[in-house]
Scaffold this motif. Structure first.
Motif, short mmCIF file in Angstrom:
data_model
loop_
_atom_site.label_atom_id
_atom_site.label_comp_id
_atom_site.label_asym_id
_atom_site.label_seq_id
_atom_site.Cartn_x
_atom_site.Cartn_y
_atom_site.Cartn_z
N TYR A 167 101.24 47.79 59.88
CA TYR A 167 101.94 47.86 58.60
C TYR A 167 102.92 49.04 58.60
O TYR A 167 102.60 50.12 59.12
CB TYR A 167 100.95 48.05 57.45
CG TYR A 167 100.12 46.84 57.15
CD1 TYR A 167 100.60 45.86 56.27
CD2 TYR A 167 98.87 46.67 57.72
CE1 TYR A 167 99.83 44.72 55.99
CE2 TYR A 167 98.10 45.54 57.44
CZ TYR A 167 98.59 44.58 56.57
OH TYR A 167 97.84 43.47 56.30
N GLU A 168 104.08 48.82 58.00
CA GLU A 168 105.05 49.90 57.85
C GLU A 168 105.06 50.38 56.41
O GLU A 168 104.70 49.66 55.48
CB GLU A 168 106.43 49.42 58.28
CG GLU A 168 106.48 49.04 59.76
CD GLU A 168 107.88 48.71 60.24
OE1 GLU A 168 108.79 49.52 59.97
OE2 GLU A 168 108.06 47.64 60.86
N TRP B 175 97.00 53.52 52.88
CA TRP B 175 96.35 53.07 54.11
C TRP B 175 94.92 52.59 53.91
O TRP B 175 94.33 52.01 54.85
CB TRP B 175 96.37 54.19 55.15
CG TRP B 175 97.73 54.54 55.62
CD1 TRP B 175 98.43 55.69 55.38
CD2 TRP B 175 98.60 53.73 56.42
NE1 TRP B 175 99.67 55.66 55.96
CE2 TRP B 175 99.81 54.46 56.61
CE3 TRP B 175 98.49 52.46 56.98
CZ2 TRP B 175 100.87 53.95 57.34
CZ3 TRP B 175 99.56 51.96 57.72
CH2 TRP B 175 100.73 52.70 57.89
N LYS C 50 94.33 48.88 54.65
CA LYS C 50 95.12 48.35 55.76
C LYS C 50 94.32 48.41 57.07
O LYS C 50 93.62 49.39 57.34
CB LYS C 50 96.41 49.15 55.94
CG LYS C 50 97.27 49.28 54.68
CD LYS C 50 97.81 47.96 54.19
CE LYS C 50 98.83 48.14 53.07
NZ LYS C 50 98.27 48.80 51.88
#
Length: 592
Positions: free
Chosen positions: A240-241, A258, A261
């Motif tokens: 993930y960005e 985060w 994620k």
């Protein structure tokens, strides 16, 4: 990281600090050349470092790295000299992140406890502790023997049949065995039972600097293997960005992002390592070659560290100016090295390749992040400040140091021995002169004279070395107590270059100020002649300082014996300056 006063970081190469042995035999063993221990950082030694004007101490080379010494009696496997640089080993080929270098302990079996005691001693004298984390690579033979429960070694669960898998810790070259590079004789040709002419690694891994060859080049980081952070071999990202706008988010908001994620396994491993040391009282980290690791990972780990300790000090080695703001704002770093800007320019100036005027341009280019660009003139990677390859003398380094410490609000870093003029002239073996070796058991002569057999009183220093240390002590203590150095900056170089007669091309001047303090800083980079000129303080500065026409006293804050008069007429200030070779003045303004 909010700070009220200047920070001063004292980098010390831990295994060299307390070494009293002066043999300095090339490729010498511990028995021949000696080694320093954690215990050598006595309360007396630490107090002397603090009194120098230091607020943080960076203990370099603490995590257990590959080295050539037999510790099998306490369960540590031997390392092959063919994939270790030098005899003492590179601190950047970490072998076990959950323990410390056994060379540094009086009782290697109790090495972790000895380091924990050093953390306590450091805190007790009023300094904070930084250690290294080297995220881009680990030793070719990584082996943790004191991992916390549930922690697997790097690579333990990797699928080695493929070049890349997001959750592999390493990149592989399937169906290929590692081949040793064509290097000079390990250990300088000395017999060692662990030298076999080969190193067992199948399938082989990418080398630490990214080489994908089964047989690395001798100039590759062949003693290490590259860690996989979810960057595919084609360079694309497999994670993930951060969403748009996260450059303006807090570390708490980064941390929250985060939490739900899935991230690459290497991210989790390094976060666990950082939090392990944070829990032991380590106050911050210096990250080696941080720009070789994606800034999304830094967002992940740094936000976790800041949640655990909001005051944690996070300093990174990044050399690409185009990436500075990504690593600061998206990666949540506190500080980056100002190497390719201020450091390189100061080196050019003292070596006659440039004039100092361009320092103002560098300062302007970094204006929005100047507080986060850490200044230094000496560290373990660079040539010693007083070596012939850099400034060449004790005196010529002084103006560089004044500018480095006063030109911005950023932290200042010095390297142990810098304050007594260490020039690193020794032939240590794997390491070469001009840099204090990080690969060998060696002494540091100027530092040893200050250490004076463990008295830490400078008893063996020369008159010039004592004078230099006094200069550093005065300068650093002034900076950590100056409100102006945490305030505004304006160069007065251009005005004086164009107007003032006698303003030599090697002179550099600027002003710093806060509500409570006004400073005029003048430095002479020329080492052969005195300059005599009238310094102009432009009308816009006089207006910003709310000064009326009249006379003001300027007192040099380094030695407090030099006082000059500034006359303000028609809103412009003028000061007659006589400045000697390699001399600097930090003038503080006061009204008569």
């Amino acid at each position: 990281m909010y700070v009220k006063n200047k920070i001063v970081v004292y980098q010390v190469f831990t295994r060299l600090f307390g070494n009293k042995n002066t043999n300095n035999k090339p490729w010498g063993t511990i028995e021949e050349n000696g080694v320093g221990k954690f215990k050598d950082f006595t309360s007396k030694a630490l107090k002397e470092i603090k009194d120098l004007g230091v607020t943080y101490i960076w203990y370099t080379g603490v995590p257990h790295h590959a080295l050539i010494r037999d510790y099998t009696s306490i369960g540590i496997s031997n390392d092959n000299p063919e994939v270790v640089k030098g005899r003492a080993g590179s601190p950047y080929a970490v072998k076990d992140y959950y323990n410390v270098n056994p060379d540094l302990a009086v009782n290697p079996a109790k090495r972790l406890e000895e380091f924990e005691a050093l953390i306590s001693r450091t805190h007790n004298v009023g300094m904070k502790v930084i250690i290294d984390i080297v995220p881009n690579h680990v030793a070719r033979k990584y082996k943790g023997i004191t991992n916390p429960k549930g922690v697997q070694d790097f690579g333990a669960d990797d699928d080695v049949s493929v070049e890349y898998n997001r959750d592999n810790n390493f990149y592989y070259i399937p169906n290929c065995s590692f081949e040793l590079p064509d290097i000079d004789l390990p250990l300088n040709g000395e017999f060692n039972p662990n030298i076999h002419g080969k190193f067992e690694e199948y399938p082989t891994k990418w080398t630490g600097n990214g080489s994908r060859m089964a047989k690395p080049d001798p100039n590759d980081w062949y003693e290490t293997v590259k860690v996989n952070y979810g960057i595919r071999p084609d360079g694309s990202k497999d994670f993930y960005e951060l969403p748009w706008g996260y450059e303006n988010k807090s570390f708490q908001e980064h941390f929250d992002f985060w939490q739900d994620k899935s991230v690459p396994n290497s991210w989790v491993k390094f976060m666990d390592i950082a939090l392990y040391w944070t829990a032991k009282g380590v106050d911050g980290f210096r990250y080696d070659m941080a720009e070789l690791v994606p800034f999304e990972f830094w967002s992940y780990i740094n936000s976790a560290i800041k949640v655990a300790n909001p005051d944690a000090f996070l300093m990174a080695e990044v050399y690409n100016p185009y990436e500075y703001r990504n690593y600061l704002r998206l990666g949540k770093m506190d500080y980056l090295y100002d190497k390719v800007g201020t450091y390189d320019k100061l080196k050019d100036v003292i070596q006659g390749r440039s004039w100092p005027d361009e320092l103002s341009s560098i300062r302007r280019e970094l204006e929005d992040i100047e507080h986060q660009m850490l200044n230094f003139l000496d560290n373990h990677d660079e040539q010693r400040l007083t070596s012939p390859e850099f400034a060449g003398t004790l005196e010529k380094g002084k103006p560089l140091m004044v500018v480095s410490t006063t030109i911005s609000t950023s932290p200042t870093m010095i390297y142990f021995g810098q304050e007594v003029g260490e020039s690193a002239n020794e032939n240590a073996g794997f390491g070469t002169h001009s840099r204090t070796s990080i690969f060998d058991y060696v002494g540091v002569p100027s530092h040893q004279r200050w250490m004076n057999e463990g008295k830490f009183d400078g008893g063996q220093l020369s008159v010039h070395e004592k004078s230099l240390r006094d200069f550093y002590k005065r300068l650093l203590n002034f900076t950590i107590n100056s409100s102006a150095l945490m305030g505004n900056f304006q160069e007065i170089q251009s005005a004086n270059r164009n107007i003032s007669s006698g303003y030599d091309i090697a002179i550099y001047s600027y002003v710093r100020w806060s509500n409570a303090q006004k400073l005029i800083i003048v430095t002479n980079f020329y080492w052969l002649a005195t300059s005599n000129f009238e310094l102009i303080i432009p009308t816009d500065i006089i207006k910003k300082w709310n000064l009326n026409d009249g006379e003001y006293i300027l007192t040099d804050q380094l030695y407090r014996i030099n006082k000059v008069l500034m006359r303000v007429e028609n809103g412009e200030g003028r000061v007659q300056i006589v400045i000697g070779p390699s001399e600097s003045f930090i003038y503080e303004l006061s009204k008569i």
